[in-house]
Design an enzyme around this catalytic site. Structure first.
Site, PDB file in Angstrom:
ATOM      1  CG  ASP A 147      -0.234   0.033   2.536  1.00 25.67           C
ATOM      2  OD1 ASP A 147       1.030   0.049   2.526  1.00 25.67           O
ATOM      3  OD2 ASP A 147      -0.905   0.057   3.572  1.00 25.67           O
ATOM      4  N   GLY A 148       2.169   1.105  -0.043  1.00 20.64           N
ATOM      5  CA  GLY A 148       3.050   2.272  -0.123  1.00 20.64           C
ATOM      6  C   GLY A 148       3.682   2.653   1.202  1.00 20.64           C
TER       7      GLY A 148
ATOM      8  CD  GLN B 269       6.857  25.119   2.710  1.00 22.19           C
ATOM      9  OE1 GLN B 269       5.800  25.258   3.291  1.00 22.19           O
ATOM     10  NE2 GLN B 269       7.062  24.132   1.847  1.00 22.19           N
TER      11      GLN B 269
ATOM     12  CG  HIS C 171      17.345  29.511   3.436  1.00 21.46           C
ATOM     13  ND1 HIS C 171      18.301  29.885   2.528  1.00 21.46           N
ATOM     14  CD2 HIS C 171      16.380  30.455   3.384  1.00 21.46           C
ATOM     15  CE1 HIS C 171      17.939  31.012   1.950  1.00 21.46           C
ATOM     16  NE2 HIS C 171      16.780  31.381   2.448  1.00 21.46           N
TER      17      HIS C 171
ATOM     18  CG  ASP D 151      20.786  35.749  -1.590  1.00 25.25           C
ATOM     19  OD1 ASP D 151      21.614  35.469  -0.711  1.00 25.25           O
ATOM     20  OD2 ASP D 151      19.840  35.003  -1.904  1.00 25.25           O
TER      21      ASP D 151
ATOM     22  CE  LYS E 142      17.757  34.616  -4.457  1.00 22.49           C
ATOM     23  NZ  LYS E 142      18.073  33.214  -4.220  1.00 22.49           N
TER      24      LYS E 142
ATOM     25  NE  ARG F 102      13.403  32.436  -4.877  1.00 25.61           N
ATOM     26  CZ  ARG F 102      13.943  31.607  -5.765  1.00 25.61           C
ATOM     27  NH1 ARG F 102      13.279  31.279  -6.856  1.00 25.61           N
ATOM     28  NH2 ARG F 102      15.136  31.099  -5.557  1.00 25.61           N
TER      29      ARG F 102
ATOM     30  CG  ASP G 285      22.816  30.288  -2.880  1.00 26.31           C
ATOM     31  OD1 ASP G 285      22.670  30.662  -1.697  1.00 26.31           O
ATOM     32  OD2 ASP G 285      21.970  30.496  -3.763  1.00 26.31           O
TER      33      ASP G 285
HETATM   34  C1  R5P Z   1      17.563  31.294  -1.228  1.00 24.60           C
HETATM   35  O1  R5P Z   1      17.674  32.424  -0.734  1.00 24.60           O
HETATM   36  C2  R5P Z   1      18.671  30.300  -1.199  1.00 24.60           C
HETATM   37  O2  R5P Z   1      19.811  30.814  -0.597  1.00 24.60           O
HETATM   38  C3  R5P Z   1      19.009  29.824  -2.599  1.00 24.60           C
HETATM   39  O3  R5P Z   1      19.545  30.908  -3.330  1.00 24.60           O
HETATM   40  C4  R5P Z   1      17.814  29.307  -3.304  1.00 24.60           C
HETATM   41  O4  R5P Z   1      17.112  28.427  -2.497  1.00 24.60           O
HETATM   42  C5  R5P Z   1      18.196  28.622  -4.586  1.00 24.60           C
HETATM   43  O5  R5P Z   1      17.042  28.215  -5.229  1.00 24.60           O
HETATM   44  P1  R5P Z   1      17.020  28.038  -6.795  1.00 24.60           P
HETATM   45  O6  R5P Z   1      18.149  27.126  -7.174  1.00 24.60           O
HETATM   46  O7  R5P Z   1      15.682  27.409  -7.063  1.00 24.60           O
HETATM   47  O8  R5P Z   1      17.128  29.381  -7.419  1.00 24.60           O
END
Ligand code: R5P
Length: 281
Positions: A33-34, A89, A121, A159, A183, A185, A209
């Site tokens: 069933d997973g 998140q 993060h 960033d 940056k 988004r 990053d």
């Molecule tokens: C966001 O501020 C993180 O430091 C990364 O820059 C980000 O999560 C990278 O995501 P993506 O590769 O989708 O641009």
């Protein structure tokens, strides 16, 4: 004993080697069933459970591993999250949404005595755990695979948030300038990068990053550097998520090489964070 989640096997093995601790022979199964089932026979009264929570299933698997070792009488569980899923998140961004990082931290913290998180993060996400929880900075490990002869190097963050890890990589490399881009988004997969004033022509650039997820941030940064006449551009990250067509985006942007750690098991995971975790245990 070191107890590994299915997504962290190489790192767990390296951690066992570095610490001299035994590596538990975990079995991972799935019912028709997973549903998942782990079997993790352990000895002793303490365990280090190492599991990157790369998916919803990996979260369940981690909770099963901790419960399995508790069931065998282990009284002290240190949970290591090489990559903490849902950590980005870290707030409720719109009315009606959860703080997902807090929700997963509640479940993991409830089962653990201590939690170590490699480069979340935002380091303060560790405050969401109800038990002692520490962020570990493994960025210095990214200097090791870089060529020793980078031309007048610049360690560049896409960033301002990532500037501190760019500095850590530069310090570990031993020489070079640091800088960061601005940056904006536009969507989950699209970003706009505004370059800084640093002269990059013919210089060796390392874009640093914490995560390469869709590759949008990194490939846009590399494209901006290429337009400005940069020399070889290396992309270095702690967590090489590399989702969807991230590798294609990076290649098309002209990256020289992508360097990541083993918080996630990828072809690009060329350096281990095990020594950093071992120091913290
Ligand atoms: C966001 O501020 C993180 O430091 C990364 O820059 C980000 O999560 C990278 O995501 P993506 O590769 O989708 O641009």
């Amino acid at each position: 004993m070191i107890v590994s989640g299915s997504a962290s096997q190489s790192l767990a093995a390296e951690l066992a080697r570095v610490t001299g601790q035994a590596l538990t022979p975990v079995e991972f199964e799935r019912f028709p069933d997973g549903e998942l089932l782990v079997t993790a026979p352990v000895e002793g009264d303490s365990a280090v459970v190492v599991a990157s929570t790369v998916s919803g299933e990996a979260h369940i698997e981690l909770l099963q591993l901790i419960d399995a070792v508790r069931e065998q009488g282990v009284s002290t569980v240190t949970t290591v999250l090489p990559y903490m899923g849902y950590a980005r998140q870290d707030a409720s961004f719109e009315t009606g949404q959860p703080i997902s990082a807090r929700a997963v931290a509640a479940a993991i913290g409830n089962a653990s005595d201590r939690v170590l998180v490699v480069n979340p993060h935002k380091p303060w996400v560790c405050d969401y755990f109800d038990v002692p929880a520490e962020p570990l900075d493994a960025a210095g490990r990214l200097a090791e695979p870089l060529p020793a002869n980078l031309e007048d190097p610049v360690f560049l963050a896409p960033d301002a948030n990532a500037e501190s890890i760019a500095k850590t990589v530069r310090d570990a490399y031993g020489t070079g300038e640091t800088d960061y881009f601005e940056k904006t988004r536009k969507s989950p997969t699209e970003v706009e990068i505004a370059p800084s004033g640093t002269e990059v022509t013919d210089r060796g650039i390392v874009v640093v990053d914490d995560i390469i997820a869709t590759g949008g941030t990194m490939s846009e940064s590399i494209a901006v550097l290429a337009q400005r006449g940069a020399g070889a551009v290396y992309a270095a990250c702690i967590h090489p998520v590399l989702a969807r067509n991230a590798r294609l985006k990076l290649a098309r942007a002209g990256v020289e090489r992508v360097i990541g750690t083993d918080t996630l098991d990828r072809a690009e995971s060329v350096v281990s964070v095990a020594p950093v975790i071992a120091d913290a245990l």
